[in-house]
Design a protein around this motif. Sequence first.
Motif, PDB file in Angstrom:
ATOM      1  N   LEU A  31      -0.954 -20.799   2.259  1.00 53.62           N
ATOM      2  CA  LEU A  31      -0.700 -19.438   1.789  1.00 53.62           C
ATOM      3  C   LEU A  31      -1.020 -19.317   0.307  1.00 53.62           C
ATOM      4  N   ALA A  32      -1.591 -18.166  -0.056  1.00 58.24           N
ATOM      5  CA  ALA A  32      -1.806 -17.830  -1.467  1.00 58.24           C
ATOM      6  C   ALA A  32      -1.423 -16.376  -1.675  1.00 58.24           C
ATOM      7  N   GLU A  33      -0.634 -16.108  -2.724  1.00 57.97           N
ATOM      8  CA  GLU A  33      -0.179 -14.751  -3.028  1.00 57.97           C
ATOM      9  C   GLU A  33      -0.356 -14.473  -4.519  1.00 57.97           C
ATOM     10  N   ARG A  34      -0.640 -13.194  -4.817  1.00 53.46           N
ATOM     11  CA  ARG A  34      -0.746 -12.773  -6.211  1.00 53.46           C
ATOM     12  C   ARG A  34      -0.263 -11.345  -6.354  1.00 53.46           C
ATOM     13  N   GLU A  35       0.271 -11.049  -7.530  1.00 49.31           N
ATOM     14  CA  GLU A  35       0.623  -9.685  -7.882  1.00 49.31           C
ATOM     15  C   GLU A  35      -0.388  -9.174  -8.898  1.00 49.31           C
ATOM     16  N   VAL A  36      -0.939  -8.003  -8.606  1.00 43.27           N
ATOM     17  CA  VAL A  36      -1.979  -7.434  -9.464  1.00 43.27           C
ATOM     18  C   VAL A  36      -1.657  -5.960  -9.728  1.00 43.27           C
ATOM     19  N   GLU A  37      -2.204  -5.465 -10.823  1.00 44.77           N
ATOM     20  CA  GLU A  37      -2.048  -4.046 -11.151  1.00 44.77           C
ATOM     21  C   GLU A  37      -3.137  -3.242 -10.430  1.00 44.77           C
ATOM     22  N   ALA A  38      -2.752  -2.092  -9.899  1.00 41.10           N
ATOM     23  CA  ALA A  38      -3.736  -1.198  -9.290  1.00 41.10           C
ATOM     24  C   ALA A  38      -4.759  -0.769 -10.343  1.00 41.10           C
ATOM     25  N   ASN A  39      -6.006  -0.652  -9.919  1.00 39.32           N
ATOM     26  CA  ASN A  39      -7.061  -0.248 -10.865  1.00 39.32           C
ATOM     27  C   ASN A  39      -7.685   1.102 -10.501  1.00 39.32           C
ATOM     28  N   LYS A  40      -7.053   1.798  -9.537  1.00 40.26           N
ATOM     29  CA  LYS A  40      -7.516   3.143  -9.186  1.00 40.26           C
ATOM     30  C   LYS A  40      -6.325   3.936  -8.670  1.00 40.26           C
ATOM     31  N   VAL A  41      -6.293   5.220  -9.011  1.00 39.99           N
ATOM     32  CA  VAL A  41      -5.199   6.074  -8.561  1.00 39.99           C
ATOM     33  C   VAL A  41      -5.774   7.393  -8.069  1.00 39.99           C
ATOM     34  N   ASP A 145       0.605  15.248   3.417  1.00 45.74           N
ATOM     35  CA  ASP A 145      -0.818  15.588   3.276  1.00 45.74           C
ATOM     36  C   ASP A 145      -1.366  15.346   1.872  1.00 45.74           C
ATOM     37  N   ASN A 146      -0.487  15.235   0.899  1.00 45.52           N
ATOM     38  CA  ASN A 146      -0.935  15.065  -0.488  1.00 45.52           C
ATOM     39  C   ASN A 146      -0.124  13.955  -1.137  1.00 45.52           C
ATOM     40  N   GLN A 147      -0.476  12.735  -0.830  1.00 46.75           N
ATOM     41  CA  GLN A 147       0.281  11.587  -1.316  1.00 46.75           C
ATOM     42  C   GLN A 147      -0.401  10.940  -2.519  1.00 46.75           C
ATOM     43  N   LEU A 148       0.440  10.504  -3.433  1.00 40.02           N
ATOM     44  CA  LEU A 148      -0.038   9.720  -4.571  1.00 40.02           C
ATOM     45  C   LEU A 148      -0.379   8.314  -4.074  1.00 40.02           C
ATOM     46  N   VAL A 149      -1.603   7.877  -4.353  1.00 36.58           N
ATOM     47  CA  VAL A 149      -2.078   6.601  -3.813  1.00 36.58           C
ATOM     48  C   VAL A 149      -2.611   5.731  -4.950  1.00 36.58           C
ATOM     49  N   TYR A 150      -2.140   4.484  -4.985  1.00 38.27           N
ATOM     50  CA  TYR A 150      -2.673   3.488  -5.918  1.00 38.27           C
ATOM     51  C   TYR A 150      -3.482   2.464  -5.114  1.00 38.27           C
ATOM     52  N   GLU A 151      -4.628   2.073  -5.673  1.00 40.55           N
ATOM     53  CA  GLU A 151      -5.503   1.133  -4.977  1.00 40.55           C
ATOM     54  C   GLU A 151      -5.894  -0.024  -5.897  1.00 40.55           C
ATOM     55  N   PHE A 152      -6.178  -1.165  -5.259  1.00 42.38           N
ATOM     56  CA  PHE A 152      -6.751  -2.303  -5.983  1.00 42.38           C
ATOM     57  C   PHE A 152      -8.099  -2.604  -5.340  1.00 42.38           C
ATOM     58  N   THR A 153      -9.164  -2.461  -6.122  1.00 43.31           N
ATOM     59  CA  THR A 153     -10.517  -2.554  -5.577  1.00 43.31           C
ATOM     60  C   THR A 153     -11.287  -3.791  -6.054  1.00 43.31           C
ATOM     61  N   GLU A 199      -0.743  -4.918  -0.267  1.00 40.66           N
ATOM     62  CA  GLU A 199       0.383  -4.040  -0.020  1.00 40.66           C
ATOM     63  C   GLU A 199       1.105  -3.727  -1.326  1.00 40.66           C
ATOM     64  N   ASP A 200       1.891  -2.653  -1.297  1.00 39.78           N
ATOM     65  CA  ASP A 200       2.745  -2.366  -2.445  1.00 39.78           C
ATOM     66  C   ASP A 200       3.780  -3.476  -2.591  1.00 39.78           C
ATOM     67  N   ARG A 201       4.040  -3.873  -3.830  1.00 39.14           N
ATOM     68  CA  ARG A 201       5.061  -4.896  -4.042  1.00 39.14           C
ATOM     69  C   ARG A 201       6.416  -4.412  -3.551  1.00 39.14           C
ATOM     70  N   ASP A 202       6.737  -3.141  -3.839  1.00 33.78           N
ATOM     71  CA  ASP A 202       7.963  -2.524  -3.336  1.00 33.78           C
ATOM     72  C   ASP A 202       7.782  -1.015  -3.440  1.00 33.78           C
ATOM     73  N   VAL A 203       8.750  -0.271  -2.904  1.00 28.96           N
ATOM     74  CA  VAL A 203       8.614   1.183  -2.845  1.00 28.96           C
ATOM     75  C   VAL A 203       8.751   1.833  -4.226  1.00 28.96           C
ATOM     76  N   ASN A 204       9.349   1.152  -5.177  1.00 29.64           N
ATOM     77  CA  ASN A 204       9.580   1.728  -6.495  1.00 29.64           C
ATOM     78  C   ASN A 204       8.428   1.499  -7.467  1.00 29.64           C
ATOM     79  N   THR A 205       7.567   0.533  -7.182  1.00 28.05           N
ATOM     80  CA  THR A 205       6.431   0.245  -8.074  1.00 28.05           C
ATOM     81  C   THR A 205       5.144   0.151  -7.250  1.00 28.05           C
ATOM     82  N   PRO A 206       4.689   1.278  -6.695  1.00 22.87           N
ATOM     83  CA  PRO A 206       3.476   1.238  -5.866  1.00 22.87           C
ATOM     84  C   PRO A 206       2.216   0.905  -6.641  1.00 22.87           C
ATOM     85  N   HIS A 207       2.269   0.961  -7.976  1.00 27.11           N
ATOM     86  CA  HIS A 207       1.091   0.627  -8.783  1.00 27.11           C
ATOM     87  C   HIS A 207       0.929  -0.889  -8.948  1.00 27.11           C
ATOM     88  N   ILE A 208       1.902  -1.658  -8.489  1.00 30.49           N
ATOM     89  CA  ILE A 208       1.794  -3.117  -8.484  1.00 30.49           C
ATOM     90  C   ILE A 208       1.569  -3.572  -7.043  1.00 30.49           C
TER      91      ILE A 208
END
Length: 222
Positions: A31-41, A145-153, A199-208
């Motif tokens: 297993l390998a895991e990492r936490e990264v900041e979203a680079n697109k919103v 229908d209009n959700q705020l979305v963070y992505e890591f590309t 995936e989102d790290r948690d519901v409170n910080t979707p940008h991570i």
Amino acid sequence: MAVGLFLLGLCVSYGLTTAFGNKRVVSVKGLAEREVEANKVIWPLSYTELGNDLGGLYKECSMKNQLIVSFLKNNGIAEKDITVKAPQVTDMSANQYGDNNSGYRYKVESCVTVASTNVATVRKLILQQSELLNTGIAIKGNDYDNQLVYEFTDLNKIKPEMIEEATKNARKAGEKFAQDSESNLGKIKQAAQGQFSIEDRDVNTPHIKKVRVVTTIDFYLE
């Protein structure tokens, strides 16, 4: 002839045992895991207008859209990152399945969407959107229908290192298994990378985001 066939059978049996008997295999996962900041919103700013004058509602939406666009540009959002959607009109008097308790005939929904890689600036503006309320624009919440979305590309940038880390962890697990079985870990027989998940790290910080991959590797035991 009987003796010859018997000896031949012994030789074949011994050869198969020599060729395959020592080829024991252990299958392990790494297993390998990492936490990264979203680079697109993607940030939709949607609102609703009610009234009986359809033409007037269109003018009102056009004026409010201009105010929203000006608010975004004045706070560092590039024009190329802003999209204005055509208003959606609902004639509530023609909806036989709904109850119109508002007293208005028309409902017009409008949306201005920001799609930007400047995540920090957008996150700052989300906290400042109350400025739009002061101009009479009530931005709707994060509805379906209009959700705020963070992505890591940038997955391809970290994929090689994560695969290497997962492979090392799989080898450690294989070495432990070999040690417990009084064997030595041999070469890789076959390996499957597995799928990457973001995936989102948690519901409170979707940008991570949490990036995860599991590799499955079969090692020979010697």
